[in-house]
Design a protein around this motif. Structure first.
Motif, PDB file in Angstrom:
ATOM      1  N   ASN A  30      19.558  26.769  13.792  1.00 39.24           N
ATOM      2  CA  ASN A  30      19.193  26.725  15.218  1.00 39.24           C
ATOM      3  C   ASN A  30      17.980  27.592  15.540  1.00 39.24           C
ATOM      4  O   ASN A  30      17.944  28.296  16.543  1.00 39.24           O
ATOM      5  CB  ASN A  30      20.394  27.138  16.083  1.00 39.24           C
ATOM      6  N   ILE A  66      25.970  23.532  16.730  1.00 39.61           N
ATOM      7  CA  ILE A  66      24.695  22.819  16.659  1.00 39.61           C
ATOM      8  C   ILE A  66      24.285  22.713  15.203  1.00 39.61           C
ATOM      9  O   ILE A  66      24.323  23.680  14.457  1.00 39.61           O
ATOM     10  CB  ILE A  66      23.599  23.556  17.454  1.00 39.61           C
ATOM     11  N   GLN A 113      21.113  20.548  12.983  1.00 38.66           N
ATOM     12  CA  GLN A 113      20.005  19.593  12.917  1.00 38.66           C
ATOM     13  C   GLN A 113      19.783  18.908  14.259  1.00 38.66           C
ATOM     14  O   GLN A 113      19.663  17.690  14.360  1.00 38.66           O
ATOM     15  CB  GLN A 113      20.235  18.560  11.807  1.00 38.66           C
ATOM     16  N   CYS A 114      19.724  19.738  15.301  1.00 38.65           N
ATOM     17  CA  CYS A 114      19.440  19.265  16.660  1.00 38.65           C
ATOM     18  C   CYS A 114      20.477  18.261  17.150  1.00 38.65           C
ATOM     19  O   CYS A 114      20.163  17.351  17.930  1.00 38.65           O
ATOM     20  CB  CYS A 114      18.039  18.658  16.740  1.00 38.65           C
ATOM     21  N   GLN A 115      21.694  18.414  16.682  1.00 38.96           N
ATOM     22  CA  GLN A 115      22.793  17.602  17.164  1.00 38.96           C
ATOM     23  C   GLN A 115      23.975  18.504  17.507  1.00 38.96           C
ATOM     24  O   GLN A 115      24.174  19.550  16.885  1.00 38.96           O
ATOM     25  CB  GLN A 115      23.220  16.569  16.124  1.00 38.96           C
ATOM     26  N   PRO A 138      23.176  13.529  19.569  1.00 41.66           N
ATOM     27  CA  PRO A 138      21.943  14.240  19.923  1.00 41.66           C
ATOM     28  C   PRO A 138      22.183  15.296  20.981  1.00 41.66           C
ATOM     29  O   PRO A 138      22.965  15.114  21.922  1.00 41.66           O
ATOM     30  CB  PRO A 138      21.022  13.120  20.440  1.00 41.66           C
ATOM     31  N   CYS A 184      18.920  18.473  26.058  1.00 43.48           N
ATOM     32  CA  CYS A 184      17.951  19.545  26.252  1.00 43.48           C
ATOM     33  C   CYS A 184      17.921  19.974  27.713  1.00 43.48           C
ATOM     34  O   CYS A 184      18.111  19.156  28.615  1.00 43.48           O
ATOM     35  CB  CYS A 184      16.561  19.108  25.801  1.00 43.48           C
ATOM     36  N   ARG A 188       6.921  22.629  21.509  1.00 44.23           N
ATOM     37  CA  ARG A 188       8.097  22.560  20.637  1.00 44.23           C
ATOM     38  C   ARG A 188       7.736  23.234  19.329  1.00 44.23           C
ATOM     39  O   ARG A 188       6.957  22.715  18.542  1.00 44.23           O
ATOM     40  CB  ARG A 188       8.506  21.105  20.403  1.00 44.23           C
ATOM     41  N   ASP A 224      12.743  24.484  16.762  1.00 45.23           N
ATOM     42  CA  ASP A 224      13.237  24.138  18.095  1.00 45.23           C
ATOM     43  C   ASP A 224      13.753  22.703  18.100  1.00 45.23           C
ATOM     44  O   ASP A 224      13.190  21.822  17.459  1.00 45.23           O
ATOM     45  CB  ASP A 224      12.116  24.266  19.127  1.00 45.23           C
ATOM     46  N   CYS A 225      14.823  22.499  18.844  1.00 43.81           N
ATOM     47  CA  CYS A 225      15.315  21.146  19.080  1.00 43.81           C
ATOM     48  C   CYS A 225      14.771  20.587  20.380  1.00 43.81           C
ATOM     49  O   CYS A 225      14.725  19.373  20.561  1.00 43.81           O
ATOM     50  CB  CYS A 225      16.844  21.140  19.113  1.00 43.81           C
ATOM     51  N   CYS A 226      14.406  21.457  21.284  1.00 46.45           N
ATOM     52  CA  CYS A 226      13.964  21.025  22.606  1.00 46.45           C
ATOM     53  C   CYS A 226      12.605  21.638  22.916  1.00 46.45           C
ATOM     54  O   CYS A 226      12.208  22.640  22.328  1.00 46.45           O
ATOM     55  CB  CYS A 226      14.977  21.444  23.682  1.00 46.45           C
TER      56      CYS A 226
END
Length: 936
Positions: A552, A735, A737-739, A752, A755, A765, A769-771
């Motif tokens: 994360n 969290i 892998q951005c899920q 998913p 965000c 980004r 970062d995922c968002c």
């Protein structure tokens, strides 16, 4: 189609192979176009087997055994089906099947995944996956928990997940087909198209990656499909779904076919343009060729030389080669004499005859004095001698006659002590002039050799010792310089004298470039660096090593220590910080904190709502007048009285009045309880006309606890994190892998991440970062301190690290001067000011004095009755009370600015003015007029 070709039938051009090629090219263009048309017409026919990969067939299930796989009868009897069960299995397609599938995807502009399946309820499983460990590159997945079909793909090294809401996990046979054509995807379920969407470009080149093709799972541990699979195929042609549903329409060309046709046309146009240019060039050359002879001759100064002829021209030898004249100088033999002579008109110098005088041979041009005052010169074999008259030839002497002297072989007399060098000499620049008794001579300087008139540098480094060699000792390197040499120390050695160097211990003297987290090891003539335990690198750069990945967006700042980003904690930053339960949020009392993985937002409490359409800058939570809007649950015989954040029901006539509830058209008696129609895990209660619905309390000690509502009470199973050594109980989320991943019934399901809203014009980004985030956001940016980056920490402290803003570090609790955004910080002294930060939930504070917040809404686009794209700015005024005249001026000014907005004021609660939409407050205009009159 007009190809833009010249008229090839013109009589001005004779037939040639080149023109025949152009004609054939035009014919080929026509054939290809016709083939494309025929291809579209036959698209509905069966697809050849070489364009299909049957994954179940590739397993060779009748010749091999797989744990968790059972061959069963499927949806039909034309092909075998398999049943997948258990939590421990490893079904990987053989390498040759994987390679065929990869090649098919790589060379196909469109492809289709088909499967006939029967999936267990609540199961989330992968049907097929091109993956490497936990990294999937192309995957088809179905979720029985979210009732979704998921298509995972990569584009520019970024993972994307396209979700299609549909329930497949219902223990019923379904036919599923996903067709990708260009950047368009179509989803068919039971031979019915249910979705069509546009994707980004899909990465289909798997070369150089250690990817495996899995069936019924992503890897050995995660997303294990449970149920039945049949006819799992990868089809690399248009309309691949017809293999599953032959009756579907295939007449319309696909996006992939249009794309391929476009590429073909562009390719043909480029070839046509190139061929046209070649034709023009060929025509020009043909014109020149027709004017020339078949054998090209050379024309020079009126003379014609045939191809291949050679001749002498002045001092050059010339030749004719295919119409082009090439010349080179005449080769001259070396002349072995002191004074070669080049006669006029000759190209090469020659040696003339030598002369014999007193038994000695002299070359042409040599001079000799056989006796005093006689000078002889050899001229082409004849020795010509002349007598010299001392009185006219010799220079007058300045010394007395008694000091004058004669020298044998010289005609003139000399005075002693004459500086011949000072009178001028022709010695070389690297030579010295030396005066003799009757003349001067030239000697080359030390380090040079020659006759004095020409001196060359001596390379002493070519040999060792002697007066012309070097004397460099061991551990040195000889470097030649003009007239001398230098003994340079080898790397790792230091100078002792001009010729000697000794070994240098860089580690002791600190003259090394090893990283601070490495050990310097001295070696003969050098040193080496080795990272200490817990760090990795080449020794010159050592980075901390964490045995498990910092998730994360976390950063490994020390051995096995992760510095987590805001919103996450845990040894590997795998745990979401619940700001709501820990009281770390800054939501207003009229709003409630809603925890999200990695962040939170503030939503209005029941009884409050926001009237803004654009929530980017936050939500103002304003009291809902349920009585006015007729959204209350009071009985028709009772009176509804609005309250802050709710309402109450009263009876004026106790004989006919009822304090029961009207809920969704159903009358409920006062005190009744029932389960919510929309949520089986919520229980509603009617209390004096007011209906309240609350989630069931999860008391895991009760034997009859409902595990569907309280999954965390199920201790019979758990889930393993995808990477780190951590187990999760049922109901826990994390969290990865951005899920967002959730453990339920011992299985993991991921979807998913949602965000938070971004409130800047150019969000960024960063890696990890995922968002998207705002660069100027003081608390959403990456906040690793210099000590954390260098590794000089001993613990992982999330709180108290502070925030970076515009290059400055602010401690926790400090005010951040965000001058460009008045909604981010405040500097007034009123209560609750510390809560007025950037959040989605805003409301009004109740204060003792008649002073208030003024909320100024700037409407950028207003439709007839609906707000659109409203930006909100909170201006917090001082605690000083307003005078009535000041208040009236302010209200009149706002009335002019916001003509389509009205103001409602709660006189009983002394709230600040609250602007409402005229569509929601029908009586606002009358109140505003009366208030304006009272203020005047």
């Amino acid at each position: 189609m007009n190809l833009g070709l010249k008229d090839l039938s013109s009589s001005s051009l004779r037939p040639s192979p080149l023109r025949c090629r152009l004609t054939m090219f035009t014919l080929l263009y026509t054939i290809i176009t016709a083939e494309l048309i025929v291809y579209k017409l036959v698209a509905g026919l069966q697809i050849e087997s070489k364009y299909q990969v049957d994954l179940i067939e590739g397993l060779q299930i009748f010749n091999a055994t797989y744990r968790g796989l059972t061959v069963v009868e499927g949806f039909h009897k034309l092909s075998p089906a398999i049943q997948l069960s258990g939590d421990s299995r490893q079904i990987i397609l053989p390498v040759e099947v994987h390679n065929k599938a990869s090649e098919l995807l790589y060379h196909s502009n469109e492809f289709t995944f088909t499967v006939t399946l029967k999936q267990e309820e609540r199961n989330t499983g992968t049907i097929l996956s091109f993956s490497e460990g936990n990294n999937r590159f192309l995957e088809v997945q179905t979720s029985g928990r979210k009732d979704e079909i998921r298509f995972h793909y990569t584009y520019e090294d970024m993972l994307y997940v396209e979700t299609f809401p549909y329930r497949l996990a219902d223990n019923t046979w379904h036919q599923l087909a996903l067709t990708v054509s260009g950047n368009n995807i179509e989803v068919f379920v039971d031979c019915t198209k249910i979705y069509t969407r546009v994707l980004k470009e899909i990465e289909r080149d798997f070369t150089g990656k250690n990817i495996s093709l899995w069936l019924g799972q992503r890897n050995a541990r995660h997303f294990l499909f449970k149920g039945y699979l049949q006819d799992v195929k990868i089809i690399g042609r248009s309309h691949g779904y017809i293999q599953q549903c032959p009756h579907l329409n295939t007449e319309c060309p696909t996006c992939g076919q249009f794309h391929q046709l476009q590429l073909s046309v562009v390719h043909l146009e480029n070839h046509l343009r190139e061929l046209t240019n070649r034709l023009v060039e060929a025509e020009n050359r043909l014109t020149v060729v027709e004017e020339c002879e078949c054998r090209k001759s050379c024309h020079i100064n009126g003379s014609v030389h045939p191809d291949g002829a050679s001749w002498k021209q002045a001092c050059d030898i010339c030749s004719c080669m295919k119409g082009e004249v090439k010349c080179h100088p005449v080769h001259c033999a070396p002349a072995n004499c002191k004074n070669p002579f080049q006669a006029p008109g000759e190209c090469c110098p020659t040696c003339l005859k030598r002369c014999l005088l007193h038994g000695v041979l002299f070359d042409h041009g040599e001079e000799v004095s056989p006796r005093d005052c006689v000078k002889c010169e050899c001229k082409n074999g004849n020795m010509e001698c002349d007598k010299i008259d001392p009185d006219t030839f010799c220079s007058p002497l300045t010394c007395p006659e008694e000091e004058q002297f004669s020298v044998p072989g010289e005609c003139c007399r000399f005075c002693p002590g004459i500086d011949f060098c000072a009178k001028g000499h022709d010695c070389h620049i690297n030579a010295s002039c030396v005066n003799l008794q009757t003349r001067y001579t030239c000697h080359c300087d030390t380090g040079f050799h020659g006759d004095g008139n020409h001196c060359e540098d001596v390379d002493e480094c070519q040999k060792e010792g002697d007066h012309n060699g070097h004397h460099c000792h061991k551990n040195t390197h000889c470097i030649n310089v003009p007239g001398s040499y230098i003994c340079e120390c080898l790397p790792g050695y230091r100078r002792m004298d001009a010729f000697s160097c000794a070994e240098h211990d860089e580690c002791t003297t600190k003259d090394h470039e090893c990283d601070q987290h490495s050990v310097c090891l001295n070696t003969e003539g050098s040193y080496k660096c080795e990272c200490i335990e817990g760090y990795q690198g080449d020794g010159y750069t050592c980075k901390p090593l964490c045995n498990q990945t910092c998730l994360n967006g976390g950063n490994c700042v020390a051995p096995n220590i992760c510095s987590c980003r805001r919103g996450f904690t845990g040894p590997n930053c795998e745990i979401d910080v619940d700001e709501c339960s820990l009281g770390l949020h800054q939501c207003h009392p009229n709003s409630q904190c809603v925890n999200m993985p990695g962040w939170y937002y503030c939503d209005c409490l029941p009884g409050y709502q926001s009237y803004l359409v654009d929530n980017n800058l936050g939500i103002m939570c304003q009291d809902i007048d349920e009585c006015f809007l007729d959204s209350h649950t009071c009985h028709s015989t009772a009176i509804c009285i609005n309250e802050d954040g709710g309402f109450r029901c009263e009876c004026n006539d106790n004989t006919t009045c009822s304090l029961g509830c009207i809920h969704h058209g159903t009358e409920r008696a006062n005190g009744d309880t029932w389960f919510s129609e929309n949520d089986a895990c919520s229980r509603c209660t009617c209390t004096n006309g007011v209906v309240s619905c609350n989630k069931l309390e999860c008391n895991c000690n009760k034997p009859d606890i409902n595990l569907d509502c309280c999954p965390q009470c199920d201790q019979s199973s758990y889930c393993q994190h995808q990477e780190v050594a951590r187990k999760f109980s049922n109901g826990e989320q994390w969290i990865y892998q951005c899920q967002v991943c959730e453990c339920l019934y011992g299985e993991v399901d991921c979807w998913p991440i949602e965000c938070p809203p971004v409130m800047c014009e150019k969000p960024t980004r960063q890696p990890g970062d995922c968002c998207h985030r705002c660069e100027g956001d003081p608390c959403n940016s990456q906040t690793f301190t210099s000590d954390e980056v260098s590794g000089n920490i001993t613990s992982n402290l999330q709180a108290g690290r502070g925030c970076f803003y515009r290059g400055l570090m602010y401690r926790y609790g400090d005010r951040v001067p965000v001058s460009e955004d008045p909604c981010t910080s405040c500097n007034c002294k009123v209560p609750h000011c510390e809560h007025s930060v950037r959040n989605r939930g805003y409301s009004f504070h109740r204060m003792d004095n008649f002073a208030a917040h003024i909320l100024l809404l700037v409407a950028t686009t207003l439709s007839t009755l609906i707000f659109s794209n409203i930006r909100t700015c909170m201006i917090i005024l001082s605690k000083e009370s307003f005078q009535v005249t000041q208040w009236r001026t302010c209200m009149i000014s706002q009335n002019r600015i916001l003509r389509s907005l009205e103001t409602k004021r709660d006189h009983q609660k002394d709230h600040c003015p609250v602007h409402q939409s005229t569509a929601l407050w029908k009586g606002g205009l009358l109140w505003w007029k009366s208030t304006s009159r009272s203020l005047h």
